[in-house]
Design a protein around this motif. Structure first.
Motif, PDB file in Angstrom:
ATOM      1  N   THR A 118     -50.911  -4.216  16.464  1.00 33.68           N
ATOM      2  CA  THR A 118     -50.056  -4.360  15.286  1.00 33.68           C
ATOM      3  C   THR A 118     -50.838  -4.493  13.984  1.00 33.68           C
ATOM      4  OG1 THR A 118     -49.973  -6.718  15.773  1.00 33.68           O
ATOM      5  CG2 THR A 118     -48.127  -5.382  16.546  1.00 33.68           C
ATOM      6  N   SER A 119     -52.178  -4.518  14.056  1.00 34.48           N
ATOM      7  CA  SER A 119     -52.977  -4.657  12.835  1.00 34.48           C
ATOM      8  C   SER A 119     -53.375  -3.282  12.298  1.00 34.48           C
ATOM      9  CB  SER A 119     -54.229  -5.503  13.095  1.00 34.48           C
ATOM     10  OG  SER A 119     -55.057  -4.885  14.052  1.00 34.48           O
ATOM     11  N   LYS A 120     -53.579  -3.216  11.002  1.00 39.02           N
ATOM     12  CA  LYS A 120     -53.921  -1.938  10.370  1.00 39.02           C
ATOM     13  C   LYS A 120     -55.397  -1.594  10.519  1.00 39.02           C
ATOM     14  CE  LYS A 120     -50.186  -2.200   6.979  1.00 39.02           C
ATOM     15  NZ  LYS A 120     -49.816  -2.273   5.543  1.00 39.02           N
ATOM     16  N   GLY A 121     -56.212  -2.579  10.797  1.00 38.90           N
ATOM     17  CA  GLY A 121     -57.648  -2.348  10.948  1.00 38.90           C
ATOM     18  C   GLY A 121     -58.266  -3.485  11.721  1.00 38.90           C
ATOM     19  N   PRO A 122     -59.579  -3.493  11.840  1.00 33.60           N
ATOM     20  CA  PRO A 122     -60.244  -4.555  12.593  1.00 33.60           C
ATOM     21  C   PRO A 122     -60.071  -5.918  11.927  1.00 33.60           C
ATOM     22  CG  PRO A 122     -61.857  -3.178  11.459  1.00 33.60           C
ATOM     23  CD  PRO A 122     -60.536  -2.505  11.305  1.00 33.60           C
ATOM     24  N   GLU A 123     -59.986  -6.954  12.755  1.00 30.50           N
ATOM     25  CA  GLU A 123     -59.918  -8.321  12.267  1.00 30.50           C
ATOM     26  C   GLU A 123     -61.118  -9.093  12.829  1.00 30.50           C
ATOM     27  OE1 GLU A 123     -56.131 -10.213  12.515  1.00 30.50           O
ATOM     28  OE2 GLU A 123     -55.020  -8.335  12.329  1.00 30.50           O
ATOM     29  N   TYR A 124     -61.376 -10.268  12.248  1.00 25.06           N
ATOM     30  CA  TYR A 124     -62.587 -11.001  12.618  1.00 25.06           C
ATOM     31  C   TYR A 124     -62.239 -12.436  12.974  1.00 25.06           C
ATOM     32  CZ  TYR A 124     -64.927  -6.942  10.702  1.00 25.06           C
ATOM     33  OH  TYR A 124     -65.336  -5.650  10.473  1.00 25.06           O
ATOM     34  N   GLU A 125     -62.798 -12.875  14.090  1.00 28.34           N
ATOM     35  CA  GLU A 125     -62.574 -14.233  14.580  1.00 28.34           C
ATOM     36  C   GLU A 125     -63.800 -15.073  14.219  1.00 28.34           C
ATOM     37  OE1 GLU A 125     -61.227 -16.384  18.781  1.00 28.34           O
ATOM     38  OE2 GLU A 125     -62.124 -14.376  18.798  1.00 28.34           O
ATOM     39  N   ASN A 160     -37.600 -16.261  16.600  1.00 28.17           N
ATOM     40  CA  ASN A 160     -38.203 -14.925  16.652  1.00 28.17           C
ATOM     41  C   ASN A 160     -38.528 -14.377  15.255  1.00 28.17           C
ATOM     42  OD1 ASN A 160     -38.236 -14.699  19.461  1.00 28.17           O
ATOM     43  ND2 ASN A 160     -36.102 -14.055  19.505  1.00 28.17           N
ATOM     44  N   PRO A 161     -39.395 -15.062  14.527  1.00 28.54           N
ATOM     45  CA  PRO A 161     -39.757 -14.579  13.191  1.00 28.54           C
ATOM     46  C   PRO A 161     -40.542 -13.273  13.273  1.00 28.54           C
ATOM     47  CG  PRO A 161     -41.279 -16.280  13.892  1.00 28.54           C
ATOM     48  CD  PRO A 161     -40.216 -16.212  14.948  1.00 28.54           C
ATOM     49  N   LYS A 162     -40.507 -12.511  12.203  1.00 30.45           N
ATOM     50  CA  LYS A 162     -41.401 -11.357  12.108  1.00 30.45           C
ATOM     51  C   LYS A 162     -42.830 -11.873  11.997  1.00 30.45           C
ATOM     52  CE  LYS A 162     -37.986  -8.462   9.745  1.00 30.45           C
ATOM     53  NZ  LYS A 162     -37.648  -7.732   8.498  1.00 30.45           N
ATOM     54  N   LEU A 163     -43.790 -11.028  12.354  1.00 24.92           N
ATOM     55  CA  LEU A 163     -45.178 -11.483  12.329  1.00 24.92           C
ATOM     56  C   LEU A 163     -45.607 -11.901  10.929  1.00 24.92           C
ATOM     57  CD1 LEU A 163     -47.051  -9.116  14.808  1.00 24.92           C
ATOM     58  CD2 LEU A 163     -45.913 -11.295  15.216  1.00 24.92           C
ATOM     59  N   SER A 164     -45.094 -11.230   9.911  1.00 29.08           N
ATOM     60  CA  SER A 164     -45.440 -11.609   8.536  1.00 29.08           C
ATOM     61  C   SER A 164     -44.865 -12.982   8.189  1.00 29.08           C
ATOM     62  CB  SER A 164     -44.929 -10.557   7.552  1.00 29.08           C
ATOM     63  OG  SER A 164     -43.520 -10.396   7.671  1.00 29.08           O
ATOM     64  N   VAL A 177     -37.110  -0.393  33.093  1.00 19.25           N
ATOM     65  CA  VAL A 177     -36.321  -0.346  31.858  1.00 19.25           C
ATOM     66  C   VAL A 177     -37.198   0.180  30.742  1.00 19.25           C
ATOM     67  CG1 VAL A 177     -34.885  -2.319  32.544  1.00 19.25           C
ATOM     68  CG2 VAL A 177     -36.875  -2.697  31.094  1.00 19.25           C
ATOM     69  N   LEU A 178     -36.562   0.837  29.801  1.00 22.89           N
ATOM     70  CA  LEU A 178     -37.215   1.266  28.570  1.00 22.89           C
ATOM     71  C   LEU A 178     -36.608   0.426  27.458  1.00 22.89           C
ATOM     72  CD1 LEU A 178     -39.333   3.492  27.881  1.00 22.89           C
ATOM     73  CD2 LEU A 178     -37.418   4.891  27.095  1.00 22.89           C
ATOM     74  N   LEU A 179     -37.423  -0.413  26.851  1.00 23.43           N
ATOM     75  CA  LEU A 179     -36.939  -1.337  25.825  1.00 23.43           C
ATOM     76  C   LEU A 179     -37.384  -0.852  24.453  1.00 23.43           C
ATOM     77  CD1 LEU A 179     -35.876  -4.019  24.627  1.00 23.43           C
ATOM     78  CD2 LEU A 179     -38.022  -5.089  25.337  1.00 23.43           C
ATOM     79  N   GLN A 180     -36.424  -0.785  23.521  1.00 20.13           N
ATOM     80  CA  GLN A 180     -36.731  -0.427  22.140  1.00 20.13           C
ATOM     81  C   GLN A 180     -36.269  -1.543  21.212  1.00 20.13           C
ATOM     82  OE1 GLN A 180     -34.855   3.618  22.100  1.00 20.13           O
ATOM     83  NE2 GLN A 180     -36.840   4.228  21.284  1.00 20.13           N
ATOM     84  N   SER A 181     -37.132  -1.906  20.269  1.00 16.13           N
ATOM     85  CA  SER A 181     -36.802  -2.896  19.256  1.00 16.13           C
ATOM     86  C   SER A 181     -37.509  -2.469  17.982  1.00 16.13           C
ATOM     87  CB  SER A 181     -37.263  -4.290  19.696  1.00 16.13           C
ATOM     88  OG  SER A 181     -36.968  -5.246  18.697  1.00 16.13           O
ATOM     89  N   GLY A 182     -36.739  -2.035  16.990  1.00 11.62           N
ATOM     90  CA  GLY A 182     -37.358  -1.437  15.813  1.00 11.62           C
ATOM     91  C   GLY A 182     -38.113  -0.191  16.232  1.00 11.62           C
ATOM     92  N   SER A 228     -44.997   2.510  21.919  1.00 13.65           N
ATOM     93  CA  SER A 228     -44.880   2.662  20.467  1.00 13.65           C
ATOM     94  C   SER A 228     -44.770   1.255  19.899  1.00 13.65           C
ATOM     95  CB  SER A 228     -43.637   3.481  20.106  1.00 13.65           C
ATOM     96  OG  SER A 228     -43.463   3.546  18.700  1.00 13.65           O
ATOM     97  N   VAL A 229     -45.316   1.047  18.699  1.00 13.46           N
ATOM     98  CA  VAL A 229     -45.365  -0.323  18.193  1.00 13.46           C
ATOM     99  C   VAL A 229     -44.916  -0.410  16.749  1.00 13.46           C
ATOM    100  CG1 VAL A 229     -47.764  -0.255  17.362  1.00 13.46           C
ATOM    101  CG2 VAL A 229     -46.805  -2.406  18.193  1.00 13.46           C
ATOM    102  N   ASP A 230     -44.217  -1.489  16.469  1.00 13.38           N
ATOM    103  CA  ASP A 230     -43.811  -1.863  15.118  1.00 13.38           C
ATOM    104  C   ASP A 230     -44.687  -3.039  14.716  1.00 13.38           C
ATOM    105  OD1 ASP A 230     -42.528  -3.053  12.909  1.00 13.38           O
ATOM    106  OD2 ASP A 230     -40.579  -2.294  13.538  1.00 13.38           O
ATOM    107  N   GLU A 231     -45.338  -2.963  13.578  1.00 10.20           N
ATOM    108  CA  GLU A 231     -46.304  -4.004  13.204  1.00 10.20           C
ATOM    109  C   GLU A 231     -45.666  -5.359  12.965  1.00 10.20           C
ATOM    110  OE1 GLU A 231     -46.639  -3.121   8.401  1.00 10.20           O
ATOM    111  OE2 GLU A 231     -48.117  -2.249   9.765  1.00 10.20           O
ATOM    112  N   GLU A 232     -44.325  -5.418  12.896  1.00  5.81           N
ATOM    113  CA  GLU A 232     -43.647  -6.700  12.722  1.00  5.81           C
ATOM    114  C   GLU A 232     -43.123  -7.270  14.046  1.00  5.81           C
ATOM    115  OE1 GLU A 232     -43.637  -8.617  10.339  1.00  5.81           O
ATOM    116  OE2 GLU A 232     -43.431  -7.655   8.392  1.00  5.81           O
TER     117      GLU A 232
END
Length: 731
Positions: free
Chosen positions: A400-407, A161-165, A29-34, A116-120
């Motif tokens: 989904t992140s715009k740049g590097p993150e730090y743990e 199913n909240p958006k990531l934000s 299947v090809l799944l699209q969401s946003g 393809s990715v949606d950041e939300e």
């Protein structure tokens, strides 16, 4: 045949294209969401394996181009999967594995690729939905849809199913997976929030500095969840999953391929061997069950099987050792389950609610920042805490992140083979190790107050394992943090629960050991404080779990957790912190006008403090904050006390000179732009290179040198800054 289906359920809009791509797979299947697009495929090998296990492999793969990125590093293509990919593969595997019937031995590979990715987008929810759809429409004989659901609590509102934000505003992160009838998997973590409080400053004298006498601080609030509330939220989520799965099945059945014949090999038990074991070897198997270590038990059962092969009846009936061993294992399973359901007791003699004996030792490693040896029965974890600088954080990048993150808080779980008596070399951590480490991190993170300039790493070395090693990691980790003098709002304990169910009969087990994990029907890990649950993980091996049983298991886990926390609190009172080992940061606040005294003339005072106390000092002039960092707490405290002493002294009066006044001084220091002259009153003035002569001077040393006595004229003075002109040099 190409078909498209669109769904709008539980706050997610999904479009499924079936029969459009990857048509040579058994299902795709090809799944699209946003803006997110995923390809999920299922492929089955026609040849079954010889071993008695389900050869299912799930791969979740993120492509960098999905976010318009080129992979970092020397090799510019996707390499080994990252932690998020590995954990997502594990989530999909755990949700879909229960669908396959016992005896399904054909290798199956499920691949989910993010194109393809949606950041939300919630990629874990979509990955499971896509994989389930691909399996459902394939020709593999499985016609049960599975749906994933993320649940958040924002304020007092439950959001599906909240958006990531939105998830960043939530106090709950609950991931559920199930069918229209059953809940199959739960992953949950509480999310801490911060509340501001105004407190009297611990470092500023309110009489000397009334403007700085109070400071606003952020206080961490763990947000642990009560069992009753969590059970109710899970029930709401189960109903939402039920609705979604019914919708999927209603439409996907129209395009599902005709099922192929798959040889399901049913469990075959030789009744003659079973009867013989029941009559002759029942007591010996009981004794083998009491060998609590996995290696000892396996060896005892193997010895029984070998012994049976030497009996006359075995030789007459031509029973082979492998067949006998399989029957012995099944007979052992029956005994274990019958003891629990009928006698309400367990193989090690415990009652259903009893926790194994616990022993705790802290700071047993002399050079480590903090350590805890936590032993529960025959499960033992050595958890070690290391405190590093902010720069020691683990850098990672999500699709989904715009740049590097730090743990800045890491929990690493290691499971060496010797912990279960296996003679294998230690290898790289696998999915299980990453999953257990992630679970322990989710349990502990809400209560850990990580200093903003620090990174904390916990490493759990499992030295012995007989069930519930991930929960031993949680308990040992909470105490290792305390042993390293890291502030935590509460102690956290974890316990693994089990379930044995036959028809209408069931028994919930507290603190399961390896035998009960293997032969039981559920693995249910619950971690939290005395106030509530901070993390939870459930995998069900039978069809599903009733809501009433789930709630009962949560409440029974609470009893065990409080019992364990009482023992941990007693151990925490006896921790002897090795302050000589600990890197320490202390921040004191002074009036901004006092900063110059700490620095001293040309940095002389601050350099002396750094050298004397072996510390680093960072200063925020505008706020009057002085941060002192060092490897020894006593030295850091002594440096802070010294700084306070300096700032409490009356500032020496600055000599005042008149413009045009003639002074004598000595050249103290030379720079490219001029020379510094030591003047009367122990203050320096600047003799700029342009003021050394009426003509051009290329080098300061052509006119003056360090130690020369000079006569200068004062051009101007602003506080400490004095500008001079050279009149003559005394040779």
């Amino acid at each position: 045949m190409h078909c498209t289906f669109e769904f709008d359920m539980n706050n997610i809009k999904e479009r499924y294209d079936i029969g459009k791509v990857a048509k040579q797979a058994n299902g795709a299947v090809l799944l699209q969401s946003g803006k997110t697009t995923m390809l999920a495929t299922v492929v089955m090998d026609k040849t079954p394996v010889e071993e008695d296990f389900l050869p299912l492999t799930v791969q979740y793969i993120e492509k960098s181009y999905a976010a318009g990125k080129i992979p970092g590093g020397f090799v510019k293509r996707e390499q080994k999967p990252g932690d998020f990919e590995t954990l997502t593969s594990r989530v999909v595997d755990r949700a879909l594995r229960p669908l396959f019937p016992k005896g399904f031995l054909n290798p199956v590979v499920i691949t989910v690729m993010v194109l393809s990715v949606d950041e939300e987008s919630d990629l874990q929810v979509l990955a499971l939905n896509a994989a389930s759809a691909a399996l459902y429409v394939s020709d593999i004989p499985i016609r049960t849809a599975v749906s994933g659901l993320r649940v958040a609590k924002i304020g007092d509102e439950i959001v599906f199913n909240p958006k990531l934000s939105q998830l960043n505003e939530s106090t709950l992160d609950l991931y559920l997976a199930g069918t229209k009838d059953d809940l199959l998997m739960i992953e949950m973590r509480s999310i801490a929030t911060y509340e501001s409080e105004t407190l009297p400053s611990a470092t500023v004298d309110p009489i000397l500095d009334p403007t700085l006498a109070q400071e606003v601080i952020l206080v961490k609030k763990p947000n642990a969840f009560k069992e009753e509330e969590l059970a109710q939220i899970i029930l709401q989520g189960k109903e939402a999953i039920n609705t979604a799965c019914q919708e999927y099945e209603k439409y996907f059945i129209e395009v599902a391929k005709s099922q192929v014949e798959v040889d399901i090999k049913p469990e075959k038990i030789d009744e003659n061997i079973w009867t013989y074991i029941d009559e002759i070897y029942k007591d010996e198997i009981y004794k083998a069950i009491n060998s609590m270590a996995k290696s000892e038990r396996a060896e005892a059962l193997t010895d029984i099987a070998k012994k049976i092969t030497q009996d006359e009846i075995a030789k007459e009936q031509d029973w082979d050792e492998e067949t006998i061993l399989k029957v012995v294992d099944k007979y052992k399973r029956k005994i274990v389950r019958d003891m629990i359901l009928k006698e309400r007791k367990r193989a090690d003699g415990r009652g259903l609610k009893d926790v194994r004996e616990i022993s705790i030792e802290t700071n047993i490693l002399p050079s480590a920042h903090g350590s805890c040896l936590f032993t529960r029965g025959q499960t033992q974890a050595l958890v070690v805490c290391t405190i590093g600088e902010k720069t020691a954080a683990q850098m990672y990048e999500l699709l989904t992140s715009k740049g590097p993150e730090y743990e800045h808080f890491m929990v690493h779980y290691n499971f060496p083979p010797f912990s279960v008596g296996e003679a294998r070399p230690i290898g790289a951590p696998g999915r299980r190790e990453l999953g257990h480490g992630n679970l322990a991190k989710r349990a502990l993170e809400p209560v850990v107050d990580i200093p903003e300039d620090k990174t904390i790493r916990l490493v759990s070395e499992i030295l012995e394992s007989n069930g519930s090693s991930s929960m031993a990691t949680v308990c040992g980790g909470a105490l290792a943090l305390r042993a390293a003098n890291i502030e935590t709002t509460d102690l956290v304990a974890g316990v693994a629960m089990g379930l044995v169910i036959e028809g209408d009969e069931y028994a919930i087990l507290t603190d399961i050991m390896g035998l009960e994990d293997h032969d039981g029907d559920m693995d249910f890990k619950v971690a939290g404080t005395k106030d509530g649950i901070t993390a939870l993980q459930m995998d069900i091996k039978v069809g599903g779990i009733e809501a009433s049983i789930l709630k009962e298991a949560l409440l029974q886990a609470k009893e065990a957790r409080i019992h364990i926390l009482d023992i941990m609190e007693d151990a925490a009172k006896n921790i002897e912190i090795n302050e000589e080992n600990l890197p320490t940061t202390e921040t004191i606040t002074v009036h901004p006008s006092k900063i110059a005294q700490i620095i001293g003339q040309a940095g002389k005072t601050i350099k002396e403090i750094i050298e004397k106390f072996e510390v680093n000092i960072d200063i925020e002039r505008d706020k009057g904050k002085v941060k002192v960092t060092g490897k020894s707490k006593p030295k850091v405290v002594a440096a802070c006390d010294h700084i306070k002493t300096i700032t409490q002294k009356d500032e020496p009066e600055i000599p005042q000179f008149k413009e045009g006044e003639i002074l004598k001084g000595k050249i103290k220091r030379i720079a490219n732009f001029g020379a510094f002259v030591e003047l009367p009153g122990d203050i320096d003035g600047l003799l700029h290179i342009s003021k050394l002569s009426s003509g051009r001077v290329n080098r300061v040393e052509d006119v003056v040198n360090i130690g020369d006595e000079v006569e200068v004229e004062v051009l101007s003075q602003k506080g400490h800054k004095i500008e001079l002109a050279l009149r003559r040099v005394f040779k």
